[in-house]
Every structure is written in structure tokens, then in C-alpha cells.
Design an enzyme around this catalytic site. Structure first.
Site, PDB file in Angstrom:
ATOM      1  CB  VAL A  34      47.106  52.816  -6.916  1.00 33.52           C
ATOM      2  CG1 VAL A  34      46.036  53.883  -7.071  1.00 33.52           C
ATOM      3  CG2 VAL A  34      46.504  51.519  -6.418  1.00 33.52           C
ATOM      4  CB  CYS A  35      50.691  48.900  -9.202  1.00 36.47           C
ATOM      5  SG  CYS A  35      52.160  47.952  -8.831  1.00 36.47           S
ATOM      6  CB  ILE A  36      54.441  53.351  -9.615  1.00 35.55           C
ATOM      7  CG1 ILE A  36      54.823  53.327  -8.130  1.00 35.55           C
ATOM      8  CG2 ILE A  36      53.290  54.315  -9.874  1.00 35.55           C
ATOM      9  CD1 ILE A  36      55.332  54.654  -7.596  1.00 35.55           C
TER      10      ILE A  36
ATOM     11  CE  LYS B  28      52.001  50.644 -15.127  1.00 36.67           C
ATOM     12  NZ  LYS B  28      51.384  50.318 -13.833  1.00 36.67           N
TER      13      LYS B  28
END
EC number: 1.7.1.7
Length: 327
Positions: A174-176, A178
Site C-alpha cells: 500500500v506504499c506508492i 516509488k
């Protein structure tokens, strides 16, 4: 940095098995003078951990890190855990009020066993200052600092006094980061872990990108003492996320710590929200993780976790699942 790889690009190579049954294999790990059943810790995120689950994990011999998104509840939390004879493991940020919070803990002699400094880009003067501040006022707390993605960062945080560093910039589900920034260890988290572990003299916590239980063993092989996991722990009965029904299926929400759902505003958003299938009790998942890791140790030819650190491996670009969908 050429020739990087991630979890799905690696296969560990078996060594001769020396146990009659995988149940003889010991998955325990020691961190900060405390021994835990598994080298695994649920992510310190609001949809993964809360006070109730933290207590349950601690009572059953698992490591936990409470999140930092209800700062006003931390003093009571530490008192409550200590009152129950359990370890207190909390998170702090680097804002001004956190300095006063640390001083308040010292003044009232409330000493958490573990303090995690938890910011997205941990290789920063702000984190170094906070490590030094904690070590000055609470020298007996074990300080985990992160998150980082380079050997330089690991060295600097260790030199500042960190007892462990947390490695992983944006590989989480759930990390964006990048996508939003162009930076991070997404897609090469396992190689970043290996690179950082070679420079480290203290424990490393691998954080992010774990999609299968085999990835835990791979993290240990490449230098992790502890593995932080979000998505695999999301969606359980005990998970704090809301349970809702979508098309007749029970699901739970899971969102990133830098998402607008976390922050309550759309500013510097580097996280997103998703719904994960309801997975039943977390106890069953922890038992399955332990059994799978016991199998990993038996394939590594040993009886303890350390056996995994010595096995050979091959890089098989994007082929280990042979088209199977595992996640």
C-alpha cells in the site's frame, strides 16, 4: 548498482536435512535481550496493530511495535503493558513534541523496552538528532531507526546510537512512494537488504515487499534479524481495520501510513488504501508462518534460524512461480 534482484527472483538451494521432523526446528530470535517465537513483526500501521493485538502478541511471545498515530495514548499504553508484566514497544516521529515526550518518559521513569523511530526517509539529520536524544534520556531503551535503503544510512544511524535499523523505502503493497517520487527499494528490496546488511554491525529489520512465507526465509538469508510484514497480517479478525462486505465477501481495509486515509488530508500522499480478504484468526497465520519457517530451516540443513543464513541461492529472473498466482 547493477544486477539487483527481488524476492521472486531468488531460490534458496537446499542442504542435507539433519532433523527427523520439522517440529525440531527452532524459529526463535533474540532482539534487544528479549527472545521471540518468530523473526517476524506486524507492521506498525494503524490497520495492522492496535493496543489489544499488541498485548495479545506480547503475551504469546511475539514481537510487536505499536504505531505512532495516537500519540496521546502512548504513556497509558506503556504503563498498561508494564503493569501486565509485558514489554512496551512504541513508535515515535521526529517532530518537536516528540522530544518533550521522550523527556517526559525519562522524568517519570517510564522506560519502554523498544522505541522505533518511524519515518519514511530515515536517512536524515532529524532522525540522527532523535536517536541521540533518546539515547541521552532513555539509554536503556532499544532504538530501532528507519526507514533506510543504503549502507551509508545504516552506518550513520548505527553511529548515532541506533541499536537496529529498518530497511525498505516504498516496497510495501500500500506504499506508492516509488510511483509518486521515483525513489525507493520497490522491485529490488531483497538486494537492498543484502547491500545494507553487509554494512551493518547491528540487527537489521527488513520492512516491506513480503508477499509469501518463503520471503521471510529469504530475508533471513540476506541478513535480516527481524522481518516487518504488513499485507500478510492485514485482514484478520484481530486487525483494527473495518470489516465490510463487498459482493458478498467479507473484506477489511488496509492503508498505508502516508495515505490520505491515515493523514486525514491529501498532502504529501505516498500511500493508498486497499481491501483485503478477511483471513480469520491471526493465531492461525502465525502458526502457519512458524511451520513454514521450520520447513525452511530443515531445507537449510540445520535446526535453528541461523542455518538459513549460510545456504546458497540462485537468481532466476521472474520465473519461480511458473505462472502460478500466489498473491
Amino acid at each position: 548498482m547493477d544486477n539487483v534482484f527481488d524476492y521472486e527472483d531468488i531460490q534458496l538451494i537446499p542442504a542435507k536435512c539433519i532433523v527427523e521432523s520439522r517440529s525440531e526446528c527452532d524459529t526463535s530470535v533474540t532482539l534487544g535481550g528479549h527472545t521471540f517465537k518468530l523473526p517476524v513483526v506486524p507492521a506498525n500501521m494503524q490497520t495492522i496493530i492496535d493496543e489489544t493485538l499488541a498485548k495479545k502478541l506480547a503475551e504469546n511471545g511475539y514481537f510487536y511495535i505499536m504505531h505512532r498515530f495516537q500519540p496521546e495514548a502512548r504513556v497509558n499504553f506503556i504503563q498498561d503493558m508494564h503493569g501486565s508484566g509485558l514489554i512496551a514497544s512504541i513508535s515515535v516521529g521526529v517532530k518537536e513534541e516528540e522530544y518533550a515526550f521522550i523527556e517526559e518518559l525519562a522524568a517519570t521513569n517510564l522506560v519502554p523496552e523498544f522505541i522505533t523511530i518511524d519515518i519514511a526517509h530515515g536517512h536524515s539529520n532529524a532522525v540522527i538528532r532523535m536517536i541521540q536524544h533518546i539515547k541521552k534520556h532513555l539509554p536503556n531503551s532499544f532504538v530501532i531507526a528507519g526507514n533506510v535503503g543504503t549502507p551509508e544510512a545504516v552506518r550513520e544511524l548505527e553511529n548515532a546510537g541506533a541499536d537496529a535499523t529498518k530497511v525498505g523505502i516504498g516496497p510495501g503493497k500500500v506504499c506508492i512512494t516509488k510511483i509518486k517520487t521515483g525513489f525507493g527499494t520497490g522491485g529490488w528490496q531483497l538486494a537492498a537488504l543484502r547491500w545494507c546488511a553487509k554494512a551493518a554491525t547491528k540487527p537489521i529489520i527488513a520492512d516491506g515487499g513480503i508477499r509469501t512465507h518463503g520471503d521471510i526465509a529469504k530475508s533471513v538469508r540476506f541478513g535480516a534479524s527481524m522481518v516487518m510484514i504488513g499485507s500478510l497480517f492485514a485482514g484478520h479478525e484481530e486487525s483494527p481495520g473495518q470489516t465490510i462486505e463487498v459482493e458478498g465477501k467479507k473484506v477489511k481495509e488496509y492503508f498505508g501510513s502516508a495515505s490520505e486515509f491515515q493523514k486525514g488530508e491529501r498532502k504529501n500522499v505516498e500511500g493508498k488504501k486497499m481491501f483485503v480478504e478477511h483471513k480469520g484468526s491471526i493465531k492461525d497465520t502465525l502458526i502457519e508462518m512458524q511451520q513454514d519457517l521450520q520447513s525452511s530451516i530443515s531445507y537449510a540443513g540445520g535446526t535453528k534460524l541461523d542455518a538459513i543464513r549460510n545456504v546458497d541461492y540462485v537468481i532466476v529472473k521472474n520465473s519461480i512461480f511458473n505462472g502460478d498466482k500466489v498473491y
